[in-house]
Write a protein that holds these residues in place. Sequence first.
Motif, mmCIF file in Angstrom:
data_model
loop_
_atom_site.group_PDB
_atom_site.id
_atom_site.type_symbol
_atom_site.label_atom_id
_atom_site.label_comp_id
_atom_site.label_asym_id
_atom_site.label_seq_id
_atom_site.Cartn_x
_atom_site.Cartn_y
_atom_site.Cartn_z
ATOM 1 N N PHE A 441 0.835 -1.209 0.000
ATOM 2 C CA PHE A 441 0.000 0.000 0.000
ATOM 3 C C PHE A 441 0.867 1.257 0.000
ATOM 4 O O PHE A 441 0.645 2.190 -0.787
ATOM 5 C CB PHE A 441 -0.903 -0.026 1.247
ATOM 6 N N ALA A 442 1.898 1.266 0.844
ATOM 7 C CA ALA A 442 2.779 2.437 0.922
ATOM 8 C C ALA A 442 3.514 2.645 -0.392
ATOM 9 O O ALA A 442 3.665 3.795 -0.859
ATOM 10 C CB ALA A 442 3.771 2.260 2.065
ATOM 11 N N SER A 443 3.983 1.576 -0.997
ATOM 12 C CA SER A 443 4.711 1.698 -2.257
ATOM 13 C C SER A 443 3.819 2.289 -3.346
ATOM 14 O O SER A 443 4.233 3.176 -4.100
ATOM 15 C CB SER A 443 5.232 0.330 -2.695
ATOM 16 N N GLY A 444 2.572 1.813 -3.413
ATOM 17 C CA GLY A 444 1.667 2.330 -4.442
ATOM 18 C C GLY A 444 1.331 3.805 -4.219
ATOM 19 O O GLY A 444 1.295 4.600 -5.168
ATOM 20 N N VAL A 445 1.096 4.185 -2.956
ATOM 21 C CA VAL A 445 0.746 5.580 -2.664
ATOM 22 C C VAL A 445 1.917 6.497 -2.973
ATOM 23 O O VAL A 445 1.763 7.548 -3.624
ATOM 24 C CB VAL A 445 0.313 5.719 -1.200
ATOM 25 N N LEU A 446 3.113 6.118 -2.530
ATOM 26 C CA LEU A 446 4.274 6.992 -2.740
ATOM 27 C C LEU A 446 4.625 7.091 -4.215
ATOM 28 O O LEU A 446 5.109 8.130 -4.676
ATOM 29 C CB LEU A 446 5.467 6.472 -1.940
ATOM 30 N N THR A 447 4.359 6.040 -4.962
ATOM 31 C CA THR A 447 4.587 6.105 -6.409
ATOM 32 C C THR A 447 3.601 7.066 -7.058
ATOM 33 O O THR A 447 3.967 7.865 -7.924
ATOM 34 C CB THR A 447 4.448 4.713 -7.031
ATOM 35 N N SER A 448 2.355 7.018 -6.616
ATOM 36 C CA SER A 448 1.351 7.922 -7.189
ATOM 37 C C SER A 448 1.635 9.378 -6.826
ATOM 38 O O SER A 448 1.235 10.281 -7.564
ATOM 39 C CB SER A 448 -0.046 7.529 -6.699
ATOM 40 N N TRP A 449 2.323 9.594 -5.712
ATOM 41 C CA TRP A 449 2.683 10.965 -5.328
ATOM 42 C C TRP A 449 3.968 11.429 -6.001
ATOM 43 O O TRP A 449 4.434 12.539 -5.744
ATOM 44 C CB TRP A 449 2.830 11.056 -3.805
ATOM 45 N N ARG A 450 4.534 10.557 -6.831
ATOM 46 C CA ARG A 450 5.698 10.887 -7.662
ATOM 47 C C ARG A 450 6.906 11.309 -6.837
ATOM 48 O O ARG A 450 7.608 12.251 -7.157
ATOM 49 C CB ARG A 450 5.341 11.979 -8.664
ATOM 50 N N PHE A 451 7.130 10.573 -5.767
ATOM 51 C CA PHE A 451 8.319 10.829 -4.970
ATOM 52 C C PHE A 451 9.532 10.227 -5.672
ATOM 53 O O PHE A 451 9.432 9.200 -6.356
ATOM 54 C CB PHE A 451 8.178 10.204 -3.578
ATOM 55 N N PRO A 452 10.692 10.821 -5.485
ATOM 56 C CA PRO A 452 11.909 10.226 -6.060
ATOM 57 C C PRO A 452 12.178 8.848 -5.460
ATOM 58 O O PRO A 452 11.709 8.523 -4.359
ATOM 59 C CB PRO A 452 13.001 11.227 -5.692
ATOM 60 N N THR A 453 12.958 8.049 -6.158
ATOM 61 C CA THR A 453 13.170 6.654 -5.771
ATOM 62 C C THR A 453 13.710 6.533 -4.348
ATOM 63 O O THR A 453 13.246 5.699 -3.561
ATOM 64 C CB THR A 453 14.137 5.979 -6.756
ATOM 65 N N GLU A 454 14.684 7.354 -3.996
ATOM 66 C CA GLU A 454 15.299 7.235 -2.670
ATOM 67 C C GLU A 454 14.275 7.511 -1.574
ATOM 68 O O GLU A 454 14.182 6.743 -0.600
ATOM 69 C CB GLU A 454 16.466 8.212 -2.556
ATOM 70 N N LEU A 455 13.487 8.570 -1.732
ATOM 71 C CA LEU A 455 12.487 8.892 -0.725
ATOM 72 C C LEU A 455 11.394 7.827 -0.701
ATOM 73 O O LEU A 455 10.881 7.469 0.373
ATOM 74 C CB LEU A 455 11.882 10.272 -1.010
ATOM 75 N N HIS A 456 11.041 7.300 -1.876
ATOM 76 C CA HIS A 456 10.050 6.218 -1.954
ATOM 77 C C HIS A 456 10.506 5.025 -1.132
ATOM 78 O O HIS A 456 9.751 4.466 -0.319
ATOM 79 C CB HIS A 456 9.845 5.840 -3.418
#
Length: 549
Positions: A441-456
């Motif tokens: 769930f966290a991975s999908g949300v952070l991806t949708s928020w377009r966070f950079p890879t390191e912060l994701h």
Amino acid sequence: MNFTRWSARLPGTQRRAAARTETAVPTDRREEGSVPAARAGGPADGTGPVPAVDELPARAVLDRVPALVALVHGPEHRLAYVNEAYTTAFGPRPTGAPAHEALPELAGLGLLPLLDQVLRSGRPRTLKSRRAVDGRSYTFTCTPVAAGDGDGAVLVFATDVTDHAEAAERLRASERRQRETAVTLQRSLLPQDLEEPDDLRVAATYQPGGTEAAVGGDWYDVITLGGGRTALVIGDVMGRGVRAAAVMGQLRTAVRAYARLDLPPHEVLQLLDGLATEIDPNQIATCAYAVHDPNEGRLVYASAGHLPILVRDEHGTVSRADEPTGPPLGTGGWLHSSGSIPLLPGSTAVLYTDGLVERRNEDLDEGIAALERALAGATGSPQVVCDRLVRSAGVTADHDDDVAVLVLQHPARTGPDGELFRGAALDLLGGVEAAPRARAFASGVLTSWRFPTELHDLGVLATSELVANSLQHGTPPMRLRLRRTDRRLIVEVTDGDDHLPRRRRAEPADESGRGIAIVATIASTWGCRRTPGGGKAVWCEFLLPKPRP
């Protein structure tokens, strides 16, 4: 009109005394009621009797009194007489000339209009402590005197009050210095720059009382608690001067320390109450402490004898925070409790001290109602609202009480700005399988928020550790909440167990105890708190990279 003619027209004993102005009293004469010379300042052997009071010549008395005396008559206030003290102070004065020519020093003091008033009203008038051209201060008393030719006369009597005036000026200067010291101390103890929460816009103003009022102990503060929450404080020490400002500084420092414990508002006030008693058992203070959580859309508050918080919603409707309100800080023996009031996007809240709404001869509720009306029509930034509320209350530089106002707004964010403030939540159901579901769930949300890879990746790792810690040590219900602002990413996990975790060093052989340490290492900051309904919340934050210009 010479002095002899004027004295001949005086009634009664004054006429008899004036008639003897130029007549020497025989040294061997003893009138009935006379005073022996030894008792009246004459020879000690008592051989030189002095006349009775009724027999004293008026001019001889006036010539010798240390006060300044002048007699003017007629509509032009022509000078009839000045005594020796007057000529010593201002020099010889020509009799018969109008007062504006013969007595220019009185004209410079604005005394001539007073002479007109005395003639018209027939009543004496006094002008207190005026500095004359000779550099000394006098109190002038003008007394009407009847004249037989129909021209009224005025006796001007001036008493030298220079010593009193200088002492009063020294006292005023001392009071000004003390007030300036208290104001400086007061302002130095207030926050120089308010903290800026992500989700709120805040502004505050402080207006000390006028020059005749000693500064009080009003204060305010904004404290970011972490996890997106913000504490807002306003208080008023019931006292004035340096002591009140010093007590205020101690309470404000204590509030900031207690706020870091992230306790419910009523528990913070409970701690403050005990501290206020220790600081000074004779001085009490009112205080309102509120906490804003953007996830809840409410302002949770507690009040120790302070005025109610006002909230204006996006439609302009103003609500007043209800009870509970406990007694002021420093009274002891009371259990405070917390209440709440909605603070949805688009709302504005106002915290204030009594100087804004309390007026002499007016009911306090009327002042609060007037503030509600002013808030209903107040729009714009928090600073604009602050200024409008102060103006509407009629607060000026010579206001008789200190005023502190704290305004906060929860903006309604839309469009591109709304994309920077988003949230997502997941209820953690089941057993160990909740952990991989939370990571996904966290991975999908952070991806949708377009966070950079390191912060994701850091966000997913923090989610995994916090959820694992809750599954191992907590109890249902459990919930994962992700939230982003324009400045940071917040990961928070809540559960039903109120045991707060702590960071500790795990031994090499330990199979657990590393989760919080890992979170504390990778996150910008972390923390935990007990939740009002029982249980706890553990959170961490990651600062977002600043956008490139």
